[in-house]
Every structure is written in structure tokens, then in C-alpha cells.
Enzyme design. Sequence first.
Site, PDB file in Angstrom:
ATOM      1  N   HIS A  74      43.948  35.725  41.755  1.00 16.42           N
ATOM      2  CA  HIS A  74      44.557  36.368  42.908  1.00 16.42           C
ATOM      3  C   HIS A  74      44.887  35.356  44.005  1.00 16.42           C
ATOM      4  O   HIS A  74      45.919  35.443  44.658  1.00 16.42           O
ATOM      5  CB  HIS A  74      43.601  37.434  43.440  1.00 16.42           C
ATOM      6  CG  HIS A  74      44.153  38.235  44.569  1.00 16.42           C
ATOM      7  ND1 HIS A  74      44.812  39.420  44.380  1.00 16.42           N
ATOM      8  CD2 HIS A  74      44.149  38.026  45.909  1.00 16.42           C
ATOM      9  CE1 HIS A  74      45.196  39.906  45.539  1.00 16.42           C
ATOM     10  NE2 HIS A  74      44.801  39.083  46.493  1.00 16.42           N
ATOM     11  N   HIS A 120      48.459  46.151  45.465  1.00 19.70           N
ATOM     12  CA  HIS A 120      47.106  46.642  45.732  1.00 19.70           C
ATOM     13  C   HIS A 120      46.674  47.527  44.578  1.00 19.70           C
ATOM     14  O   HIS A 120      46.246  48.667  44.762  1.00 19.70           O
ATOM     15  CB  HIS A 120      47.053  47.376  47.076  1.00 19.70           C
ATOM     16  CG  HIS A 120      46.174  46.679  48.050  1.00 19.70           C
ATOM     17  ND1 HIS A 120      45.111  47.276  48.661  1.00 19.70           N
ATOM     18  CD2 HIS A 120      46.170  45.401  48.477  1.00 19.70           C
ATOM     19  CE1 HIS A 120      44.510  46.396  49.438  1.00 19.70           C
ATOM     20  NE2 HIS A 120      45.142  45.259  49.352  1.00 19.70           N
TER      21      HIS A 120
END
Lengths: 778, 265
Positions: A74, A120
Site C-alpha cells: 500500500h 478504500h
Amino acid sequence: MSEVTKELFIKRSPDLMELELPTATEQDLARISRELAIGLSVEEMKKVQRYFMKMRRLPTDVEMEAIGQAWSEHCCYKSSKIWLKKYVYPIQLDKIVAREDAGVMEFNKEYYLVAALESHNHPSAIAPYGGAATGIGGILRDVLCMGAQPVALIDPLFFGGLDWDFEKLPKGVKHPRYLFRRVYEGIRDYGNRVGIPTVAGQICFDDCYLGNPIVNVGCVGVVKKEELIHSYAAKPGEIYILAGGKTGRDGIHGVTFASADLDAGSEQVAQSCVQIGDPITKEPLIHAFRECVTKGLVEGSKDLGGGGLSCASSELAWERGYGAEIDMDNVPLKVAGLKPWEIWVSESQERMMLLIKNENVEEVLKIFESWDISATPIGKVIKDPVIRVLYKNEKVLELDLSFLLGEPTLKRPYETANVIREDNSSFDLPDLNEVLLSVVGSLPVASREKVIRQYDHEVRGKTVIKPLQGKLGFPTHGDAAVVKPLINSNNGIALTSDVNPSFTKLDPWRGTLSAVDEVCRNLVAVGAEPCCLADCLNLGDPTKLKTMGDLVQVCKALKKVASVLELPFISGNVSLYNEGLHGSIAPTPLILGIGRVEDITFCTTTDFKEREDLIYLVGETKKEMGGSLYYKLLNVREGKVPNSDPERLKESVDAVLEANHRKLISAIHDASEGGIAAAVSEMAIGGDLGCVLNLEKMKNLRCDIKLFSESNTRWVVEVKPEKAKEFEEIFEGKGIKTTRLGRVSGKRIRIADRKEIINLPIDLIRKEWNNGLKKWME
Amino acid sequence: MKKSDMRVAIVRMEGTNCEQELQDAFTVLGVDSKFVHIKQLKELTGFHCVVIPGGFSAGDYVRAGAIFASLIKTKIFKELKEFIKEGYPVLGICNGFQILVEMGFLPGKGRGRACLAPNDSGVYECRPTLVRNENRGKCVFTNKLKRKEIRMMPCAHAEGKIILEEPKKMLSQLKADDQIVFRWVDPDGKLAGYPWNPNGSLDNLAGLCNMEGNVLGLMPHPERSFFRWQHVDWVRKGLSAPGGYNVGDGRAIFESVIECISKKF
């Protein structure tokens, strides 16, 4: 903690552990990574081991956590970086002013445009309401930290089929209907409160997203050129000020969680990984931060997102080769008793880091105080490229930033999947009236009104082209929304997003080209010149050869089309490990298209305007039915995915824009899912006016293909009869095909191809279109 | 009073979010306005109009407007009452309306209580809506509007349904005393149900003023139709409007109050 590893952890103080790394075996290393939940591979753990052996000391748990965060997929894009660097980042680089927490480009003489796009996904699978809400919070901070005023939000969403059998859901997997509802409620309740309009989005349903919804969020803002703030320290001595929300246990390990597959156990493990958003801290944080910016008090800034304090403090310093000293005692906490490692990597929301000159600190603190927002100096920028962290007068972390942020990259093996591009289907012509009603009532086409009306898409009073357009009381879908961000200028920003997973699933290459084709179509349809793209590459597990192959294909396709169109990528995000119930999700390269409108009074909408106006089709229709809505409704599993020729797309974009500038377009809608049949239906719904069309001039195709083909680079355009000649000439001059299909007329849609094939009242079409999605929301 | 001497207080707190477009409206009309945080609002001297914008003050987690209202009550209630008594105009839009009702300024003393209840649809409603001017001349915010004139002002709220403690009695009082300012209508100008009445409000009530006509609360947003290009259908209808090029339906509210201040003070 298991017995075996216990001896590896040495308690140095009540709050701090050290790890017996030098003597650890491969097995121990794997176990340490697992037990700390930092997600590092054995190879990476060995690299850490070597570093600390060189340093001749044991690492603390704070250090291990910091490394885990920094090296997560990430944060450092280790699987995708080489491909992005090779194909995506270099495109039209000279147009990009900055590409930091958000991207920056020229907007007009005085202002920059700032944009960011993120995913998300994992949080939204576990806690859809909070996950979607904090997605907005995070993207707003990304734009804000560049000094910009956010002006619009966009929310592309992907869920499993709403009709999925409840009985067939494994334990721990939430039903798409629940996820869908909670996600849009989260967006609504956060977005509406924070006062930035949600003007555009996309809602897509496909069973590949069962168990792993895709929740992307984008934001655009504007900033005066002289007020642009960078995400890096300019000079040693600058003071770190942590502003906004307090730090708590929420959102710990968010990034490592986002860098792994979800499974049945994720529910328990992950509750603490999902942050809790608070729009009523965010809203004044925007005001206070902007006030500091307009007063020229901010030297650099970064939002605290993935990786929390650790990531923000380190990256701010390292970008220009400096280091940082942070005193963690000063970090305001939500609850007492947090361990230093928890403070260091917590992803609690609504926090921003500011770099402030020593002499301005007091004034900045005063501004935040006047807004009742906490702001605390917690450290300073130092010359040496090292990050040092103190906690209760003890050094708990000291790492070389070149080691911590040295961007580990992986060249993972990959395999390019075979693509079938054949269509041997043969079936009888169905009743096309019935098919058209199913098309407009199907989930991909049906009205989004029920969702759009729950988002405040007009707050700030700058939404000049709205997501729902048309005659008052007869709303229909627009192609893109336009905001006019500045009170004294008619310049506008157009926003849209697209990707069709039915295409990318069958053909990642053409699916990616199609996504870019569609966003460009949408932008020019409102009269905006495409000025940049942003990409959110949502894919499955990168250790799978096919997933990596898809990723490479996607990047290559983006390079091909964006280079020709001269569109840089202003921002982007990669979200991997999206594994649903049926394995990897379809490659979902969500493309955000941002357009610039020179003068918003030239904008156009989709609704039919006046009887007797002519209706044209721009572009060529082919039998490219792979992944099409028509074939899906008929259960035909063949066909090639529509291709897109970037050169032709560019020519077409220019031609449509020229027609717009000459005010020749009364209404325009791009042809996408459901083909020209769906496009014409939506135009009729919004104008409450029907049409009479004849498809004979579209040659060599069966009439159902003419109606429902989803070939790219096409628009349906309404033109006044007296402007027809000028309109046709523009396209002829560029070698682009236009076909005069018919005219606006009456209250029915009547289509013939030698004989009549469609004859339906608009009211009936509207009814089906209105209910298609709504019926699942009751 | 000259326009250049007027000063409008736009009162805000955490969660207020429609203040910028409100300020833009006054600025375009040549009137100076100041954002004042409720925390810093100590007196109203020097201001000639108070506006409470829309938004979600303090998040509206308790009840819409409840916290903002109680803050005003503890901070500046006496001054605000005095301000209203002196005849200065006070405007509450959306959340601002909820706050004025919560404080009891609307429908006003001796009028029984009103409340802005959750919409019948149960959800937030952001949509273009039409209101009809019902006022017979008392309200200082509508003197530029013709009687029964229909104007487009979008709504955006989850709690906008006006309910009254004693509906029958209070309605006839409000009518008799010319306190009804706006009603929701459909494009034909008729009192209609959802979605034209977006919240299910009693008797289609959309805006009320006090007995004196200088306090107005309304659910729709006039600042969101200040310009013609904020209208949903401007591309169809063009930017020329009865009031002039690019003049939106909501502008008259601001022009009215400015005129009133300049005449009265």
C-alpha cells in the site's frame, strides 16, 4: 504469542520490546513478521536482519512496525512500481507541476488544479459505512495538504450482484445489498457534513466483487499558484506540527491489512484496522488549514493516512534528503496507555502534519485554537537523513531514511492471459421492445437518482452541470458533472469516471482502452477538453501470474492511449490483493477523467431539447459484443470486447469540441452500456421528448447489433436543422463518420430498420429505468 | 443606509458548510459580510443583518441545530433578541432555520411550538424544488417577489418537515398573521406531494417568518439559485432571465433584505 517466539521478544521497558533478530532463523523471521502483523516476507525480514546486524543492536518493536508500514504494498507499491515508472508516470510529464499526496496541473493563469484518487476497498469490505466515509476524509486531506480548496468529490463503487442468494454467502462475507447501502450511506453522511459536493461517481455490480467491493474515491481542488504547498521539508529546523484529530487505536495496521487477501477471519482481525471518521473535525480543519495557507505560514504538509505518523514524518523529511526528530510524548492521544509503536503507526483519522518555520509556530497554533482544533509541535526537520523518535526520554526508533524509504521493488513474474476475440454466436432476433425495457431497467443502465439525491451535490453552489440533468421534474443521467470553482471566472472543471469490468474481465487491454475512451467521451459531451487522467488500479493477488499479467497489460494500454491523447496521469493508486468469493476480481483500472471547460456557458447536457431537431450518431458501430449488456441479458457468452483506436478517439474528441465551440450541439450523450438504444432512451427521459429514428444508414449489421453494440468513440447528438450542414462538415473534414438517424418527435421512441423494431412510450421506458436500481434499495 | 455601509454577520461553527456561497451572494450585490464563529461572537453592534447558513452544525448528531441553538442561547441570546426587537433582519437557511426554530424565534413567542422533523422519505434529499411566495407583504425578505410567484430554490436536507404542536390552531394563526412565507409547489404551482414537497411538511410549509416579518427561516437554499447557471435546466432555457442575464431565482431574497435595510436604517 507462541512459546517458540517468546524468547525472540525482549522487554526493554514496560512499553517497549526489542527483537532478538541476529540469531533468528528463517522460521523465526517468518513468525516475527506474522506475530507483529507487519506483513513482511522472509526475504524482506532478512534485509532487516542484515541492517541491524550492521548497526550492532537489536531493533525495537517501533522500528519493526515502521518498516512493516513503509514496505507494505500500500505504501511503496513494490509490485507495481516498475511498471508504473515504465509506462504510466512518464506520459506528458512536463504538464505535471507536482505529483505528491495529490497531483497538480495548470488550471488557469492564477490557479492550479489539484486532484487525487484512492481506493478504500479492504476497510469497506469489513466496515462499509466507516470505510467509505474515511475514504472521503483521506482524499480530502490529500488535496488539502497541497494548500488547495477541495471543490468536488467523485465516488466510483463496485459490488457483487444485488440478487445474490443469501444462503450461498459464506460466513463473514457481507451481502452486496448491505455493502452497497452502507457504503453510500457512509459517503452521504461524511460527504454531506464536510460540505464538499459529491458530484459524480459510478455504481457497478458484478459477481466478481462478492466479498471484496471496490470503493474508490477522488477529489479535485484548486489553489492559487503562489499558495501551493509541497509534501516535503524545504529546510532543516522546520517544526513538525500535528493538527486535527487525536491519535488512538483505530486504524492500526491499515496498510498491511490492505496489502493482503481478505478471508473469513478478517472480520475479527480487521475491526481495529478500520479508522473512524469525524467530518465535524474535518470541516473546521479545512478552514484552519486553509487560513494558515493563505497567510503564507505553511512550508510543507502531508496528510496522515496509511502508515500514520511514521509514514508522514519520514516521507516529509526524506523527499529532499533530510531527516527528522520526533518527540512522541507530545502527540495528543484519545486514550491513555497506547504503546509507542501504536502511536507511531496508528491511522486515526482527521490528522495532518504541517511543517512550519519556528517564528510562525505561535501564529499557526493560534489559528487552530480559534477553530477548536488541536495542533501540537512534535518535532523538527534535521540535516542528517535519519529519523529519530523519542518516547519518555528514551530513543525508541532510529533508522536511516535511505533504508526505511529505499523503495523496495519487486519484479514479480507474470503471464499474459489469452484473449478470445471471436463471435460465432447465432440466435434469433428477440422482441426488441422487450429487450429495450430490460436494458433500461438493468442495473448497469437504470437510474441512479435514489443514490445521487442523497449526496449533497450542490453544496458550495458551484455545481453548474449536475449529475442529474434535464427538464425540471424529468431527471436523467448526465455524462459528466461540471463545477465552476472560482467566483470571478467562467472556467470549469468536468469530472467523470469509468471502467467496465465486463470488458476488462474478458480483455484487459481493450477494457482499459475502453475505459479511457469512455471518460474522454463523457468529458467532451459536456463541452470539456480532457486535460488529465487519474488511475486507480484495483486488481487481485499480485503473486498470481495472471493478476500480474493483467497489471502489465493495463499499464501498457494506458501508455498507448494516454500518449496519443497527450493526457498525463495527475494522480493514481494501486490496490492489490482484491480477492473475492470467486477469486481475483476482474482487473478494475478505474479511470478518473478531468476536463477543463474554458467557458461554462458553452456546456451541454444529455436531454433532448426541441421537437424536429435532428439526431445524429457520431462514430462507427461494429459487431463488438463481448461483455456487452445485450449479450449478458441474452446469456450469450461470446464476442470480442470493443476496441478503441486512440488516434481516431483524439480526432473525434477534437471534432466534438469544435462543434461545441461553434454552439452546434443541442444535446449529446455518449453511447456506452446498452448502446445507442440506451443513450437515446436517457436523452428522451430527460427532455420528456421522444424520437423517430431509422437505422438503415448504419450498414451491414443486424438491427439488434445496431441498437445495442457498445463500440467505442460514439455519441448520439441532437442538432438544430439549420445547423446540420455545418455540423456534418466538421466531422467530414476529419474523416469521422456521422449518420443522420432521425429527429426529435412526440412522446414515444420509435425506431425502424426497414420495418419498425421499437415503438414505446417514454413514460413506460422511464418507469422501467426509474425502478431498475430503486427496487433493490427498498 | 448606503449598501456600502451595510455589514452582514454570517454566523458559523464546526459543521456549518454553506457560508461561502452565502458570502458570494452578498458580495456580488455589493454588501460586505463577515464570517463570525459563534465562539467569537460577543456582540452584534455594527451588524445590520444576521444570517445562519446551512450545514450540519456540530454534526447534527443530536437533533438538527440543537447544539448551535444552545450555544447561541448561552453566548448571545439577549443581544440577538434585542437585535431582532430593533427590527434588524435575521435569516436562517436550512440548518439555520432549524436553529431559529430550536431557539423559539420561529414561529415566535406565544405561537406554540414547531419542529423540523425527519423527511417522510427517511433520507437526505438534494433536489431542485419550487416554492410559491405566500406572504402578503410582512416578510422583509420577499418584498421583491410578487404574490404567489413561483421560484426555484433547491433543497438539501434530511430534517425539513415542519410539524406544529397544535396544527389546526397554529396554522390559522400563522395564516392570519401573514407568517407563512413559502410553500412547496409543483411546476404548475399546485400544492403537491413528494417529491415536490420533499419532506412531507404540513400544509407544504417551506418557510416561515416571525410576527414582525424580520426573521425568516426557510428550508430551500436561495444561495443555490442565486445565479441562473445554478439552475438544473439552464442549458435548456438559457441564461437570460426575467431579472436579467444570469440572475437566478433565489437572488430576490438577498435583494429584498438589502433594500429593506437601506430603507429602514
